[in-house]
Write an enzyme that holds these catalytic residues in place. Structure first.
Site, PDB file in Angstrom:
ATOM      1  N   CYS A 346      46.669  38.218  16.739  1.00 48.29           N
ATOM      2  CA  CYS A 346      46.029  36.742  17.260  1.00 48.29           C
ATOM      3  C   CYS A 346      44.555  36.929  17.694  1.00 48.29           C
ATOM      4  CB  CYS A 346      46.838  36.699  18.470  1.00 48.29           C
ATOM      5  SG  CYS A 346      48.591  36.680  18.195  1.00 48.29           S
ATOM      6  N   GLU A 347      43.964  37.063  16.581  1.00 48.49           N
ATOM      7  CA  GLU A 347      42.200  37.227  16.697  1.00 48.49           C
ATOM      8  C   GLU A 347      41.755  36.519  15.318  1.00 48.49           C
ATOM      9  OE1 GLU A 347      39.857  39.008  18.841  1.00 48.49           O
ATOM     10  OE2 GLU A 347      41.272  40.035  20.095  1.00 48.49           O
TER      11      GLU A 347
END
Ligand SMILES: *Cc1c(COP(=O)(O)O)cnc(C)c1O
Length: 421
Positions: A346-347
């Site tokens: 989640c980046e």
């Protein structure tokens, strides 16, 4: 040259198919080739033949015990930067007199461990460190052999995060202060000054910065000898770069580098040490991953794979390029596609490549990142609670898991919850 090639249309590590390893350990995983590791180590050894020398593998690039033992058994020394690396080298059977301790922040505790266990030399990076080392060694009734790392103020022309030889970098002492620092060292009872150390950066694809730095070291050797210091060993660092992209592969060869060393410092009669990491381990490893989805974005296709930036951080950290190839060779003329290759983390930084033209692949297909042996597994983490991925070593037709993937239970059990919760 490496030993990852297509045979009968399938990517192999030496004589083992990548698919066979994937079936055994699951994806993603790292795989290393013994023959490639040894070949690269021997290239450096040969490049310095005829000179008194030691090639010290920079363990920070790849520090698995099996790799250290493989190279150590072949005669390599080790360049370590922490107590952990020192202990790994000793556990792999590398004798202390082949271990060099580098790093700007060695603690007194680390100095004591290395002095008691046996050490070839410390590469000292500052006066406070030198004073501390002298105290620790004298307290043990020893004299610590040292070189002092000088910062030659040479632009290594590499990525800013891995350039170390400019005056603005934290490494070494400014070369124009070297004579004063060596004079101070000579007054200390716990250190024995034996040489000079320099390391200007990593992934250098041009030899000229090395030439400039080593010429300065040669001049300094003459000056320091005139000042009465017995300079008998030169540690010339690591940093020789590798071709990350097969398209523009024209990097300097270890043999050219060896010749440069002869040209610049060969006449001084010093023992020569070098500390290559990436050039030994980089092309000796692949990261293998499975495609999960191909997702159509507004203006691009995302290839979503099961490896993430926690497994290989180099693209996110250094804007690094890795060639990404399918494990099943595509026939010539087969469809190609353009992808943003991304992981599940989640980046937005979890992006391995943008707009990459490569073979068309689909869910379930395996892809391999080339040149992932150096600064790959060693920089990985369990971010997003993704267990550390396994490492596999191949030798001809055999392979072995040299670090297993932890189970989720093992990963969770590493934490302890206070009784008061
Ligand atoms: C990182 C490092 C090396 C190895 O650099 P490579 O680019 O991997 O060859 C050698 N010596 C020192 C002091 C280092 O910090």
């Amino acid at each position: 040259m490496d030993h990852f090639t297509y045979k009968d249309g399938v990517l192999h590590a030496e004589d083992v198919t990548i698919q066979a390893i994937a079936d055994c350990v699951g994806t993603p995983f790292y795989v290393y080739s013994s023959a490639t590791l040894l070949r690269h180590f021997n290239l450096f050894n040969d490049a310095l033949s005829g000179m008194d020398h030691l090639v010290c593998f920079a363990m920070k690039s790849l520090s698995n015990q099996a790799v250290i033992q493989l190279l150590g058994d072949a005669g390599a020394g080790m360049d370590v930067v922490s107590e952990g690396e020192y202990r790994r080298a000793r556990a792999a059977g590398v004798p202390g007199d082949r271990i060099v301790f580098s790093g700007v922040g060695k603690t007194r505790h680390e100095m004591r461990v290395a002095l008691e266990g046996g050490i070839r030399q410390f590469n000292v990076e500052s006066e406070p460190e030198m004073d501390a080392l002298s105290e620790v060694a004298a307290g043990l009734g020893l004299r610590a052999p040292i070189t002092i790392r000088v910062n030659p103020d040479v632009d290594a022309k590499t990525h800013a995060k891995i350039a170390t030889g400019k005056s603005e970098n934290k490494f070494g002492i400014p070369i124009d202060r070297a004579r004063a620092v060596y004079a101070h060292a000579a007054t200390l009872s716990g250190v024995d000054v034996i040489g000079i150390d320099v390391h200007i950066g990593s992934q250098l694809t041009d030899l000229e910065p090395f030439r400039a730095a080593y010429a300065k070291v040669a001049d300094l050797t003459v000056q320091l000898r005139a000042d009465g210091h017995d300079i008998r060993r030169l540690d010339l660092g690591g940093g020789l770069g590798i071709p990350y992209s097969l398209g523009n592969a024209n990097p300097p060869l270890p043999s050219d580098y060896g010749q440069l060393i002869r040209d610049t410092v060969g006449h001084l009669g010093c023992e020569i040490e070098i500390e290559p990491g990436r050039l030994i381990s980089g092309n000796a490893g692949l990261l293998v991953s499975e495609v999960i989805y191909v997702k159509q974005g507004a203006d691009r296709q995302f290839l979503i794979i099961d490896a993430g930036m926690n497994d290989l951080i180099r693209p996110a950290m250094y804007d690094a390029h890795h060639d990404i190839v399918p494990v099943i060779e595509q026939p010539t003329g087969a469809d190609r596609a353009t992808y943003d290759v991304v992981g599940p983390i989640c980046e937005s930084g979890d992006t391995f490549a943008k707009g990459r033209q490569m073979a068309q692949v689909g869910p379930g297909d395996l892809v391999a990142f080339r040149s992932a042996g150096a600064y790959g597994a060693v920089m990985s983490s369990e971010y997003n609670s993704r267990p550390m991925i396994p490492e596999v070593l191949v030798q001809r037709d055999q392979f072995a898991v040299i670090r297993p993937r932890p189970t989720f239970d093992e990963m969770i059990a590493r934490d302890t919850v206070p009784a008061w919760l």
